[in-house]
Design an enzyme around this catalytic site. Structure first.
Site, PDB file in Angstrom:
ATOM      1  CG  ASP A 138      29.686  47.971   4.270  1.00 28.43           C
ATOM      2  OD1 ASP A 138      28.802  48.647   3.708  1.00 28.43           O
ATOM      3  OD2 ASP A 138      30.647  48.480   4.880  1.00 28.43           O
ATOM      4  CE  LYS A 201      34.185  47.590   5.812  1.00 33.72           C
ATOM      5  NZ  LYS A 201      32.812  47.326   6.321  1.00 33.72           N
ATOM      6  CE  LYS A 237      33.306  51.142   6.241  1.00 31.98           C
ATOM      7  NZ  LYS A 237      31.922  50.633   6.437  1.00 31.98           N
TER       8      LYS A 237
END
Length: 292
Positions: A138, A201, A237
């Site tokens: 991430d 995300k 996400k």
């Protein structure tokens, strides 16, 4: 017109914030209530990236978190486990060495959460996290460069990080709360997908505004349009500030209505959360649970 302007024009990034707010309200007014049920709560539990990203994290604390995941289905045999565990790079090895469940090992990397470091450091940290055993990475876009419209720099950095991930999935965080407008959120989403994101995300969870229904709507619309144009399925996400069961179901509802049922699995949809799991457990079982 450069290739980034062409990209943004092709996917129509001239969208008004007011129209997004209106569409979000329509979706939630019509569909939220029908998703407030135990089956959806169980699905949401399986979507969680169980996260610990504190400066005070110790190896012992992460070990204990991993053991709770390992023993979860002994304690709750009728419930699905979480989707992944997410930690800082230096703690990936603790997860790798102790995890016995077949779930993802996610690591933040590349100068998380600010991304304000050298590209060489970003590449090295990403590579090392993968080497230590991360199956998911991430990272945050260079937000300052994006806001300065240095799109080439942002794209090239992300593409290099993607290469450094090797076989690990790349989740690109656009920090939607700092981007303010629907137009910027969509542009950052498109730039990330063009650079090779496996997931996009919302947030790091380290800013005042994190995952919002507004951002989820814009990002899911971008994913849908990208899929229609390219055939590629990019995951989504929302992360940061999703604590209650209802907050989780709000995001679930928007994903379901825009992207459809085929996105409602942890291969294409995750919820980044540190406190949500216990609240979902409590909602499923009808009594307060503090397992995690």
């Amino acid at each position: 017109m450069n290739k980034y302007e062409e990209l943004f024009k092709k996917y129509n990034c001239e969208i008004s914030d007011a129209s997004v707010e209106k569409e979000v309200k329509l979706i939630l007014d019509k569909h939220l209530k029908e998703n407030m049920n135990t089956d959806v709560y169980k699905q949401c539990l399986n979507l969680i990236d169980l996260t610990s990203l504190n400066g005070t994290d110790t190896e012992e604390q992460i070990y204990e978190m991993v053991q709770k995941v390992n023993k979860f289905q002994e304690s709750y045999p009728d419930l699905p486990n979480v989707g992944a565990i997410c930690v800082y790079p230096a703690l990936v090895s603790v997860v790798k060495e102790n995890l016995t469940e077949d779930i993802g090992i996610a690591s933040v990397a590349a100068g998380f959460p600010s991304s304000q470091t050298f590209i060489e450091v970003k590449i090295a940290e990403t590579s090392m996290a993968v080497m230590e055993g991360a199956s998911e990475i991430d990272v945050v876009i260079s937000i300052g460069k994006f806001l300065s419209e240095e799109y080439e720099t942002v794209y090239e950095e992300l593409a290099e990080i993607k290469s450094a991930c090797r076989d690990a999935h790349l989740k690109i965080i656009i920090e939607s709360g700092d981007l303010k407008s629907a137009s910027n959120i969509k542009k950052a989403s498109l730039l990330s997908m063009a650079a090779g994101a496996d997931f996009i995300k919302t947030s790091t969870g380290k800013t005042p505004v994190a995952a919002t229904p507004f951002a989820t709507y814009v990002m899911c619309k971008a994913i849908k349009e990208w899929h229609e144009q390219t055939g590629e399925k990019v995951g989504y996400k929302p992360a940061g500030g999703i604590v209650t069961t209802e907050e989780a179901v709000v995001h679930y509802t928007i994903v379901k209505e825009i992207l459809g049922k085929e996105w409602l699995n942890n291969k294409l949809f995750r919820l980044g959360a540190s406190r949500l799991a216990n609240n979902l457990l409590s909602s499923i079982l009808g009594k307060e649970e503090k397992y995690f």
